[in-house]
Scaffold this active site. Structure first.
Site, PDB file in Angstrom:
ATOM      1  N   ASP A  67     -54.433  -4.798  33.234  1.00 17.47           N
ATOM      2  CA  ASP A  67     -54.790  -4.986  31.830  1.00 17.47           C
ATOM      3  C   ASP A  67     -54.495  -6.416  31.372  1.00 17.47           C
ATOM      4  OD1 ASP A  67     -52.049  -4.630  31.974  1.00 17.47           O
ATOM      5  OD2 ASP A  67     -52.033  -2.753  30.868  1.00 17.47           O
ATOM      6  N   ASN A 125     -45.083   6.414  25.486  1.00 21.11           N
ATOM      7  CA  ASN A 125     -45.968   7.478  24.980  1.00 21.11           C
ATOM      8  C   ASN A 125     -46.852   8.050  26.092  1.00 21.11           C
ATOM      9  OD1 ASN A 125     -47.779   5.409  25.357  1.00 21.11           O
ATOM     10  ND2 ASN A 125     -48.546   5.374  23.260  1.00 21.11           N
ATOM     11  N   HIS A 127     -48.663   6.230  28.253  1.00 25.75           N
ATOM     12  CA  HIS A 127     -49.848   5.449  28.631  1.00 25.75           C
ATOM     13  C   HIS A 127     -49.691   4.842  30.014  1.00 25.75           C
ATOM     14  CE1 HIS A 127     -47.995   1.704  26.558  1.00 25.75           C
ATOM     15  NE2 HIS A 127     -48.146   1.351  27.813  1.00 25.75           N
ATOM     16  N   GLU A 132     -54.229   4.599  26.217  1.00 28.00           N
ATOM     17  CA  GLU A 132     -53.368   5.258  25.240  1.00 28.00           C
ATOM     18  C   GLU A 132     -53.691   6.759  25.172  1.00 28.00           C
ATOM     19  OE1 GLU A 132     -50.929   3.712  24.079  1.00 28.00           O
ATOM     20  OE2 GLU A 132     -51.403   1.830  23.077  1.00 28.00           O
TER      21      GLU A 132
HETATM   22  C1  GLP Z   1     -47.349  -2.251  28.835  1.00 22.64           C
HETATM   23  C2  GLP Z   1     -48.345  -2.348  29.986  1.00 22.64           C
HETATM   24  C3  GLP Z   1     -48.225  -1.163  30.924  1.00 22.64           C
HETATM   25  C4  GLP Z   1     -46.777  -0.943  31.285  1.00 22.64           C
HETATM   26  C5  GLP Z   1     -45.982  -0.619  30.045  1.00 22.64           C
HETATM   27  C6  GLP Z   1     -44.519  -0.340  30.319  1.00 22.64           C
HETATM   28  O1  GLP Z   1     -47.836  -1.543  27.760  1.00 22.64           O
HETATM   29  N1  GLP Z   1     -49.689  -2.431  29.539  1.00 22.64           N
HETATM   30  O2  GLP Z   1     -49.012  -1.408  32.082  1.00 22.64           O
HETATM   31  O3  GLP Z   1     -46.669   0.095  32.226  1.00 22.64           O
HETATM   32  O4  GLP Z   1     -46.081  -1.735  29.175  1.00 22.64           O
HETATM   33  O5  GLP Z   1     -43.787  -1.516  30.286  1.00 22.64           O
HETATM   34  P1  GLP Z   1     -42.308  -1.678  30.782  1.00 22.64           P
HETATM   35  O6  GLP Z   1     -42.383  -1.694  32.277  1.00 22.64           O
HETATM   36  O7  GLP Z   1     -41.865  -3.005  30.262  1.00 22.64           O
HETATM   37  O8  GLP Z   1     -41.531  -0.545  30.257  1.00 22.64           O
END
Ligand code: GLP
Length: 224
Positions: A67, A125, A127, A132
Site C-alpha cells: 500500500d 481493526n 485491516h 478496511e
Molecule cells: C498500516 C499499514 C498496514 C499495517 C498496519 C499495522 O495501516 N497499512 O499494512 O499492517 O498499519 O501497523 P503496525 O505494524 O505499525 O502495527
C-alpha cells in the site's frame, strides 16, 4: 481457522521469517527471479533489519509493497516509499521495487509471475494492507478512504492527526490472496484480540484479515 504460532520474542519471530525468505530465494535460484510482497508499519521492521545482513542476490528479487498513501509527495518522510528506502532499500538493492499507484498494479504483479512470499501485518481493526472493514473478498488494487481508527493508529508517525492522509492506494483482498505464501505477523498484546478473532472467528468482511483463513499457505506469527 488458522493456527497462531507464538514466538518467545520479536527478534526470534523476525529472524524466522527472514530464514524462510532466504530458503525460498535460494531454492528458486534456478528460476529467473523472485517476487517479494512487502509491508510497512512497525511490525516488519525486525525483518528488514535482519534482511540487511543477508547475502543472497537481491538483484534477482522484485518487490511489491502492499500500500501507499495517496496524495503525498513521493519523497514525503511519511510516504511508504520513503519508509522502505530508509529501512531496507538504502541497504539492499533490489531488481525493481513497485508501489501501488493505479489499477494496473495487479497486472504488473501477474506479469512478474505473482508474489512468491507476502509479508503482512494487521491493523487493530483487522485491516490488512489498507483493506478496511467492509472490504470485499474479490477486491483488487484500488484507492480507498481510511477509517478514523486507522488514521488515529497511524498518527503516531505524523505531527498531528490532521496530517495523516485520508486516502491510500492498496492491494485488494483478492490481490493478497493470490500470493503463493503469506506470513502474517502481529507484535504486542494490543494485537492479540483482533488476531484471535481473525484466525479463529467467522470469516467476515467486518474483519478483513479473517479472509486469510481461506488461504492454503499461510503462517501466523505472534509475540507479545
Ligand atoms: C498500516 C499499514 C498496514 C499495517 C498496519 C499495522 O495501516 N497499512 O499494512 O499492517 O498499519 O501497523 P503496525 O505494524 O505499525 O502495527
Amino acid at each position: 481457522m488458522i493456527e497462531i504460532n507464538k514466538y518467545k520474542n520479536y527478534d526470534e519471530m523476525s529472524k524466522w521469517v527472514v530464514e524462510q525468505i532466504r530458503d525460498a530465494i535460494n531454492f528458486n535460484s534456478v528460476t529467473k527471479h523472485f517476487t517479494l510482497g512487502l509491508a510497512t508499519g512497525s511490525t516488519p521492521l525486525g525483518i528488514y533489519k535482519y534482511m540487511r545482513d543477508e547475502t543472497w542476490d537481491s538483484k534477482k528479487v522484485y518487490t511489491f509493497n502492499l500500500d501507499e498513501y495517496a496524495d503525498l509527495p513521493y519523497n514525503h518522510p511519511q510516504s511508504y516509499e520513503h519508509f522502505m528506502e530508509e529501512n531496507l532499500f538504502a541497504y539492499k538493492q533490489f531488481r525493481y521495487s513497485y508501489f501501488p499507484e493505479n489499477e494496473r498494479y495487479d497486472d504488473i504483479i501477474k506479469n512478474n509471475g505473482g508474489i512468491d512470499i507476502q509479508i503482512l501485518g494487521i491493523g487493530t481493526n483487522g485491516h490488512i494492507a489498507f483493506n478496511e472493514p467492509g472490504s470485499p473478498r474479490d477486491s483488487l488494487t484500488r484507492k480507498v478512504e481510511l477509517t478514523e481508527n486507522t488514521r488515529k493508529d497511524n498518527s503516531r508517525f505524523f505531527d498531528i492527526i490532521d496530517d495523516v492522509p485520508t486516502h491510500a492506494w492498496t492491494m485488494g483482498i483478492e490481490s493478497i490472496m493470490r500470493a503463493k505464501q503469506i506470513y502474517l505477523l502481529a507484535n504486542g498484546k494490543h494485537k492479540k484480540d483482533i488476531l484471535e478473532k481473525a484466525c479463529y472467528g467467522d470469516i467476515t468482511s467486518d474483519i478483513p484479515a479473517s479472509y486469510l483463513q481461506e488461504h492454503n499457505n499461510i503462517e501466523v506469527l505472534y509475540c507479545d
